[in-house]
Design an enzyme around this catalytic site. Structure first.
Site, PDB file in Angstrom:
ATOM      1  N   GLU A 107      40.763  15.467  19.827  1.00 13.30           N
ATOM      2  CA  GLU A 107      39.591  14.736  19.327  1.00 13.30           C
ATOM      3  C   GLU A 107      39.521  14.772  17.793  1.00 13.30           C
ATOM      4  O   GLU A 107      39.338  13.744  17.145  1.00 13.30           O
ATOM      5  CB  GLU A 107      38.323  15.335  19.945  1.00 13.30           C
ATOM      6  CG  GLU A 107      37.079  14.546  19.620  1.00 13.30           C
ATOM      7  CD  GLU A 107      35.866  15.014  20.419  1.00 13.30           C
ATOM      8  OE1 GLU A 107      35.960  15.069  21.657  1.00 13.30           O
ATOM      9  OE2 GLU A 107      34.840  15.324  19.804  1.00 13.30           O
ATOM     10  N   ARG A 114      30.304 -12.106  -6.769  1.00  9.82           N
ATOM     11  CA  ARG A 114      28.982 -11.823  -7.346  1.00  9.82           C
ATOM     12  C   ARG A 114      29.085 -11.775  -8.874  1.00  9.82           C
ATOM     13  O   ARG A 114      29.862 -10.977  -9.421  1.00  9.82           O
ATOM     14  CB  ARG A 114      28.477 -10.484  -6.799  1.00  9.82           C
ATOM     15  CG  ARG A 114      27.189  -9.975  -7.426  1.00  9.82           C
ATOM     16  CD  ARG A 114      26.003 -10.776  -6.991  1.00  9.82           C
ATOM     17  NE  ARG A 114      24.753 -10.202  -7.499  1.00  9.82           N
ATOM     18  CZ  ARG A 114      23.608 -10.871  -7.509  1.00  9.82           C
ATOM     19  NH1 ARG A 114      23.546 -12.117  -7.030  1.00  9.82           N
ATOM     20  NH2 ARG A 114      22.521 -10.295  -7.974  1.00  9.82           N
ATOM     21  N   GLN A 135      34.343  -2.173 -15.271  1.00  7.92           N
ATOM     22  CA  GLN A 135      35.182  -1.057 -14.811  1.00  7.92           C
ATOM     23  C   GLN A 135      34.412  -0.053 -13.952  1.00  7.92           C
ATOM     24  O   GLN A 135      34.991   0.594 -13.073  1.00  7.92           O
ATOM     25  CB  GLN A 135      35.810  -0.349 -16.016  1.00  7.92           C
ATOM     26  CG  GLN A 135      36.946  -1.176 -16.599  1.00  7.92           C
ATOM     27  CD  GLN A 135      37.661  -0.486 -17.736  1.00  7.92           C
ATOM     28  OE1 GLN A 135      37.217   0.541 -18.214  1.00  7.92           O
ATOM     29  NE2 GLN A 135      38.747  -1.070 -18.170  1.00  7.92           N
TER      30      GLN A 135
END
Ligand SMILES: Cc1cc2nc3c(=O)[nH]c(=O)nc-3n(C[C@H](O)[C@H](O)[C@H](O)COP(=O)(O)OP(=O)(O)OC[C@H]3O[C@@H](n4cnc5c(N)ncnc54)[C@H](O)[C@@H]3O)c2cc1C
Length: 384
Positions: free
Chosen positions: A245, A271, A282
């Site tokens: 798991e 955008r 940056q």
């Protein structure tokens, strides 16, 4: 020699799961999350492809994929499917119920349960945690008293993923409290047995399409033939389950992180603020670079652990490292994604905030980040 190139067959499976999950598993997710509803439709569709049985041998109704193929396929599931709750339900079912039955079950148990588990016709849960036994899991109080050809189980399991929709549970109980860990045994408990009651469905922050419940066992008579493995062998079952798991439960998170990164790069290009794409700042692009780095390092670690497992090596430490590293990378990348989206990242309709809520659980289930660090420290010769 490590070779991470994929065969044509593996690529085809990956492509098939990617297309399937993109087309079939993404409808109505905002509503399902708000309603905390199990994604029955998605579960059944995955079952028809036997995604729930990816690494289970064909003779028991699974796909028979080796571990590397399984990882690759689960990664595609995360890339295509935006329902992290459905993916978590599949993983809990697979690693903590089907796999222990495959490894520790006898021929009858495997034939009886695995084919239906692989097709999603049965849903499995794993019940070890208790109110007083969380990280200290072997401090469990649930008892199993042998009486003739039955075990009588009494106790409370307060964290069962899939619990409210499960048909069977792998339940851990002690047959002899005086023996400590060596008294713990695993049982396959069918949900419809008298005395086996799912008392409470539990709400949670994320992964809301996975059901979580509290299981109460009150004089629950479990047929002796449903003992999983040998009496007192529960610790070996749990350790084995956790090795798999922790190693592989976050395979899909690699795909999820890739999907998030692609979405964020596109957004940062489109955008515009201050007359230019935000990706040209940056302070934004470095977040995207860090997301990329986390993705690639997580993927490399996962593939390496898959390869080690395929080579038949023990991966107890590596599994802890994989779980720890991918979960923390996933959470941080979700935080970065929200920041890149600005205020829109905080809005439900943009489906980024849900990713963060879903990712956070990965630092807790299958052992918290602290416990993974503790395990790694022990392997480094630093533990108690
Ligand atoms: C979404 C989800 C699904 C889950 N599904 C299942 C399931 O299907 N079946 C199941 O049995 N359980 C399940 N669990 C339970 C899970 O395994 C436990 O929540 C987890 O092991 C932590 O136990 P706890 O919550 O009792 O926290 P505690 O053990 O009480 O820990 C509290 C804090 O103390 C820290 N801590 C504890 N011990 C140490 C230590 N030795 N060193 C340093 N720090 C320590 C922990 O890291 C944590 O920060 C699930 C949990 C979640 C969140």
């Amino acid at each position: 020699m490590i070779d991470f190139s994929w065969t044509e067959e593996q690529r085809q499976l990956q492509q098939k799961i990617l297309e399937f999950s993109r087309q079939e598993l993404n409808s109505n997710l905002i509503d399902l999350d708000a309603q905390e509803a199990f994604n029955w439709e998605g579960w059944r569709k995955c079952g028809s492809l036997k995604i729930q049985g990816l690494p289970i041998p064909k003779e028991y109704g699974g796909m028979g994929a080796d571990i590397l193929t399984t990882i690759y396929a689960l990664e595609a599931l995360g890339l295509g499917c935006k329902d992290n709750g459905l993916i978590f339900a599949i993983n809990a079912h697979l690693w903590a119920c089907s796999l222990p039955i495959l490894t520790f079950g006898n021929a009858e148990q495997k034939q009886k349960y695995l084919p239906q588990l692989c097709q999603g016709e049965l849903i499995g849960g794993h019940a070890i945690s208790e109110p007083e036994a969380g990280s200290d899991v072997y401090n469990l109080k649930t008892v199993a008293q042998k009486r003739d050809d039955k075990y009588i189980l009494n106790g409370v399991k307060n964290w069962v993923t899939n619990g409210p929709v499960s048909n069977l549970y792998i339940v851990f109980a002690t047959v002899d409290p005086s023996k400590g860990k060596s008294g713990i045994s695993g049982f396959i408990v069918e949900a419809n047995l008298p005395g086996c009651t799912l008392k409470r469905k539990i709400s949670k922050m994320g992964l809301r399409t996975t059901q979580l419940g509290e299981l109460v066992l009150e004089d629950c008579e479990v047929p002796a033939e449903n003992l999983l493995g040998k009496e007192g062998g529960g610790m070996a079952i749990f350790t084995h389950s956790m090795e798999w798991e922790r190693g592989f439960i976050l395979s899909s998170a690699i795909g999820t992180m890739e999907r998030l990164l692609t979405t964020c790069v596109d957004y940062a290009k489109k955008r515009k603020q201050f007359g230019q794409s935000i990706g040209k700042f940056q302070l934004v692009s470095t977040k995207l670079v860090d997301m990329k780095l986390r993705l690639e390092t997580s993927r490399t670690l996962l593939y390496k652990v898959g390869w080690l497992k395929k080579m038949g090596k023990s991966i107890l430490m590596e599994a802890a490292m994989t779980k720890l590293y991918i979960s923390e990378s996933w959470v941080q990348s979700c935080l970065d994604a929200i920041q890149i989206y600005g205020g829109y990242g905080y809005l439900t309709e943009f489906e980024i905030e849900r990713e963060l809520r879903d990712a956070l659980g990965s630092k807790l289930y299958s052992g918290t980040s602290e416990i993974q660090r503790h395990i790694i420290a022990q392997f480094m010769g630093l533990g108690r």
